[in-house]
Design a protein around this motif. Structure first.
Motif, PDB file in Angstrom:
ATOM      1  N   ARG A  18      15.585  -3.815  11.021  1.00 40.61           N
ATOM      2  CA  ARG A  18      15.982  -5.100  11.605  1.00 40.61           C
ATOM      3  C   ARG A  18      15.693  -6.251  10.643  1.00 40.61           C
ATOM      4  O   ARG A  18      16.467  -7.214  10.572  1.00 40.61           O
ATOM      5  N   LEU A  19      14.605  -6.165   9.906  1.00 38.18           N
ATOM      6  CA  LEU A  19      14.256  -7.214   8.948  1.00 38.18           C
ATOM      7  C   LEU A  19      15.106  -7.152   7.681  1.00 38.18           C
ATOM      8  O   LEU A  19      15.183  -8.129   6.939  1.00 38.18           O
ATOM      9  N   GLY A  20      15.700  -5.995   7.428  1.00 39.26           N
ATOM     10  CA  GLY A  20      16.487  -5.824   6.210  1.00 39.26           C
ATOM     11  C   GLY A  20      15.621  -5.747   4.965  1.00 39.26           C
ATOM     12  O   GLY A  20      16.048  -6.146   3.878  1.00 39.26           O
ATOM     13  N   LEU A  21      14.413  -5.219   5.102  1.00 40.08           N
ATOM     14  CA  LEU A  21      13.464  -5.149   3.997  1.00 40.08           C
ATOM     15  C   LEU A  21      13.101  -3.697   3.685  1.00 40.08           C
ATOM     16  O   LEU A  21      13.249  -2.819   4.530  1.00 40.08           O
ATOM     17  N   ASP A  22      12.582  -3.486   2.479  1.00 42.11           N
ATOM     18  CA  ASP A  22      12.086  -2.151   2.147  1.00 42.11           C
ATOM     19  C   ASP A  22      10.574  -2.054   2.307  1.00 42.11           C
ATOM     20  O   ASP A  22       9.988  -0.982   2.188  1.00 42.11           O
ATOM     21  N   HIS A  23       9.924  -3.197   2.573  1.00 39.54           N
ATOM     22  CA  HIS A  23       8.495  -3.197   2.868  1.00 39.54           C
ATOM     23  C   HIS A  23       8.153  -4.516   3.551  1.00 39.54           C
ATOM     24  O   HIS A  23       8.900  -5.498   3.453  1.00 39.54           O
ATOM     25  N   VAL A  24       7.030  -4.525   4.253  1.00 47.91           N
ATOM     26  CA  VAL A  24       6.462  -5.776   4.745  1.00 47.91           C
ATOM     27  C   VAL A  24       5.123  -5.976   4.037  1.00 47.91           C
ATOM     28  O   VAL A  24       4.602  -5.070   3.385  1.00 47.91           O
ATOM     29  N   ASP A  25       4.587  -7.170   4.175  1.00 47.45           N
ATOM     30  CA  ASP A  25       3.322  -7.468   3.520  1.00 47.45           C
ATOM     31  C   ASP A  25       2.123  -7.155   4.412  1.00 47.45           C
ATOM     32  O   ASP A  25       1.048  -6.828   3.915  1.00 47.45           O
ATOM     33  N   LEU A  26       2.331  -7.245   5.722  1.00 48.11           N
ATOM     34  CA  LEU A  26       1.255  -6.969   6.667  1.00 48.11           C
ATOM     35  C   LEU A  26       1.856  -6.382   7.934  1.00 48.11           C
ATOM     36  O   LEU A  26       2.787  -6.945   8.506  1.00 48.11           O
ATOM     37  N   ALA A  49      -1.303   6.300  11.629  1.00 50.52           N
ATOM     38  CA  ALA A  49       0.088   6.143  11.192  1.00 50.52           C
ATOM     39  C   ALA A  49       0.213   4.938  10.258  1.00 50.52           C
ATOM     40  O   ALA A  49       0.917   4.997   9.237  1.00 50.52           O
ATOM     41  N   LEU A  50      -0.467   3.843  10.589  1.00 53.02           N
ATOM     42  CA  LEU A  50      -0.431   2.670   9.709  1.00 53.02           C
ATOM     43  C   LEU A  50      -1.053   2.980   8.348  1.00 53.02           C
ATOM     44  O   LEU A  50      -0.574   2.489   7.316  1.00 53.02           O
ATOM     45  N   GLU A  51      -2.107   3.781   8.344  1.00 51.41           N
ATOM     46  CA  GLU A  51      -2.703   4.174   7.067  1.00 51.41           C
ATOM     47  C   GLU A  51      -1.696   4.957   6.213  1.00 51.41           C
ATOM     48  O   GLU A  51      -1.633   4.766   4.996  1.00 51.41           O
ATOM     49  N   LYS A  52      -0.917   5.812   6.859  1.00 48.61           N
ATOM     50  CA  LYS A  52       0.113   6.564   6.133  1.00 48.61           C
ATOM     51  C   LYS A  52       1.172   5.616   5.560  1.00 48.61           C
ATOM     52  O   LYS A  52       1.577   5.740   4.387  1.00 48.61           O
ATOM     53  N   ILE A  53       1.629   4.677   6.384  1.00 46.29           N
ATOM     54  CA  ILE A  53       2.630   3.699   5.934  1.00 46.29           C
ATOM     55  C   ILE A  53       2.104   2.913   4.734  1.00 46.29           C
ATOM     56  O   ILE A  53       2.816   2.675   3.762  1.00 46.29           O
ATOM     57  N   HIS A  54       0.836   2.521   4.805  1.00 43.96           N
ATOM     58  CA  HIS A  54       0.225   1.773   3.692  1.00 43.96           C
ATOM     59  C   HIS A  54       0.130   2.638   2.441  1.00 43.96           C
ATOM     60  O   HIS A  54       0.437   2.179   1.334  1.00 43.96           O
ATOM     61  N   ALA A  55      -0.266   3.884   2.600  1.00 45.54           N
ATOM     62  CA  ALA A  55      -0.387   4.786   1.449  1.00 45.54           C
ATOM     63  C   ALA A  55       0.962   5.003   0.771  1.00 45.54           C
ATOM     64  O   ALA A  55       1.025   5.207  -0.447  1.00 45.54           O
ATOM     65  N   GLU A  56       2.030   4.926   1.548  1.00 46.05           N
ATOM     66  CA  GLU A  56       3.381   5.094   0.997  1.00 46.05           C
ATOM     67  C   GLU A  56       3.908   3.823   0.330  1.00 46.05           C
ATOM     68  O   GLU A  56       5.001   3.828  -0.246  1.00 46.05           O
ATOM     69  N   GLY A  57       3.162   2.731   0.435  1.00 45.75           N
ATOM     70  CA  GLY A  57       3.572   1.484  -0.188  1.00 45.75           C
ATOM     71  C   GLY A  57       4.616   0.714   0.589  1.00 45.75           C
ATOM     72  O   GLY A  57       5.223  -0.229   0.052  1.00 45.75           O
ATOM     73  N   ARG A  58       4.807   1.052   1.853  1.00 41.43           N
ATOM     74  CA  ARG A  58       5.829   0.354   2.635  1.00 41.43           C
ATOM     75  C   ARG A  58       5.272  -0.862   3.376  1.00 41.43           C
ATOM     76  O   ARG A  58       6.023  -1.632   3.958  1.00 41.43           O
ATOM     77  N   THR A  59       3.960  -1.019   3.354  1.00 38.59           N
ATOM     78  CA  THR A  59       3.316  -2.261   3.750  1.00 38.59           C
ATOM     79  C   THR A  59       2.159  -2.485   2.797  1.00 38.59           C
ATOM     80  O   THR A  59       1.474  -1.545   2.398  1.00 38.59           O
ATOM     81  N   ARG A  60       1.963  -3.727   2.401  1.00 39.70           N
ATOM     82  CA  ARG A  60       0.924  -4.022   1.413  1.00 39.70           C
ATOM     83  C   ARG A  60      -0.464  -4.074   2.052  1.00 39.70           C
ATOM     84  O   ARG A  60      -1.471  -3.898   1.363  1.00 39.70           O
TER      85      ARG A  60
END
Length: 275
Positions: free
Chosen positions: A98-106, A125-136
């Protein structure tokens, strides 16, 4: 000349603007205009959430702004019904789309929703997303000390941010002290108590003394406490005004008058019972 927005450094080294623009309760078809105005005024941090229903509008404004992605700080949040490990991963993908982004910052867990008892699995799950670099960075919202303590005891990371209701009538000193001990940044939502404080005599007196508005005084109070703050408005004049808070400081006498306003009064829901 505009004054650069100060920043805070999160516990993983990511730098976050201390003042951002919130879009709570702004309809999606009005969000792109409001965010565009905010970006033109100089805001670079935008805070949204899946449940706000306006991530698409935020994405449209970001895409059309011409501002390099690395200059923007985008926050969104996971809604209660999407808690749980697999659900959270799917919900995050939907927010990015929906945001049209490949990552968010938080990325934040919006509420602990204790009766659901899923925030630990959600955090993993958030830890996994962070480890993948999809959220900073990853964090939480509306978590109380007991929720935070349990989360930290059963995971390998500490939330970078806890976004909580915080204003002069709900100063959350105990929770802010907990944050300070664990290097969690305090971010204030409803920083103006939904406008309830703008006619308070203590606030208006300070505002008159500095030649500022009551809203500017309250935002300055937050900043001097070290809070990150995300005021929201759809009025261009107020959007600009809320950013114009970096060229004055509250005195010790000003700051001493504000703690007396703390009544523990919430404008929003109780994190211990909302699910």
């Amino acid at each position: 000349m505009s004054i650069p927005t100060p920043t805070v450094t999160l516990n993983n080294g990511v730098v976050m603007p201390q003042l951002g623009f919130g879009v709570f309760q702004i309809p999606d078809d009005e969000t792109a205009t409001a965010v565009t105005t905010a970006l033109e005024c100089g805001y670079r941090s935008i805070d949204t959430a899946a449940v706000y229903g306006n991530e698409t509008g935020v994405g449209r404004a970001l895409a059309s702004s011409g501002i390099p992605r690395e200059e923007l700080f985008v926050t969104t949040k996971l809604w209660n019904e999407d808690q749980g490990y697999d659900n959270a991963l799917r919900a995050f993908d939907a927010s990015l789309n929906r945001l049209g982004l490949d990552h968010v910052d938080l990325y934040l867990i919006h509420w602990p929703a204790p009766a659901r008892d899923k925030y630990l699995d959600t955090w993993h799950a958030l830890e996994k997303i962070h480890a993948e670099g999809r959220t900073r960075a990853i964090g939480v919202s509306n978590f109380q000390p007991a929720h935070l303590q349990r989360l930290m005891e059963h995971s390998d990371s500490v939330p970078a941010v806890n976004q909580i209701e915080l204003h002069p009538r709900l100063q959350q000193s105990e929770l802010r002290a907990f944050h300070a001990r664990h290097r969690i940044v305090t971010e204030a939502w409803s920083p103006l108590a939904q406008g309830a404080l703008l006619k308070d005599r203590a606030i208006t007196t300070i505002a008159e003394r500095h030649g500022m508005t009551p809203a500017q005084v309250i935002l300055r109070w937050h900043l001097q406490l070290g809070n990150v703050v995300i005021p929201k408005s759809v009025t261009p004049e107020r959007i600009r005004e809320n950013l114009d808070v970096f060229d004055f400081e509250l005195t010790d006498a000003d700051a001493d008058a504000i703690p007396a306003l703390d009544s523990g009064t919430r404008t929003g829901l109780d994190p211990d019972s909302f699910n």
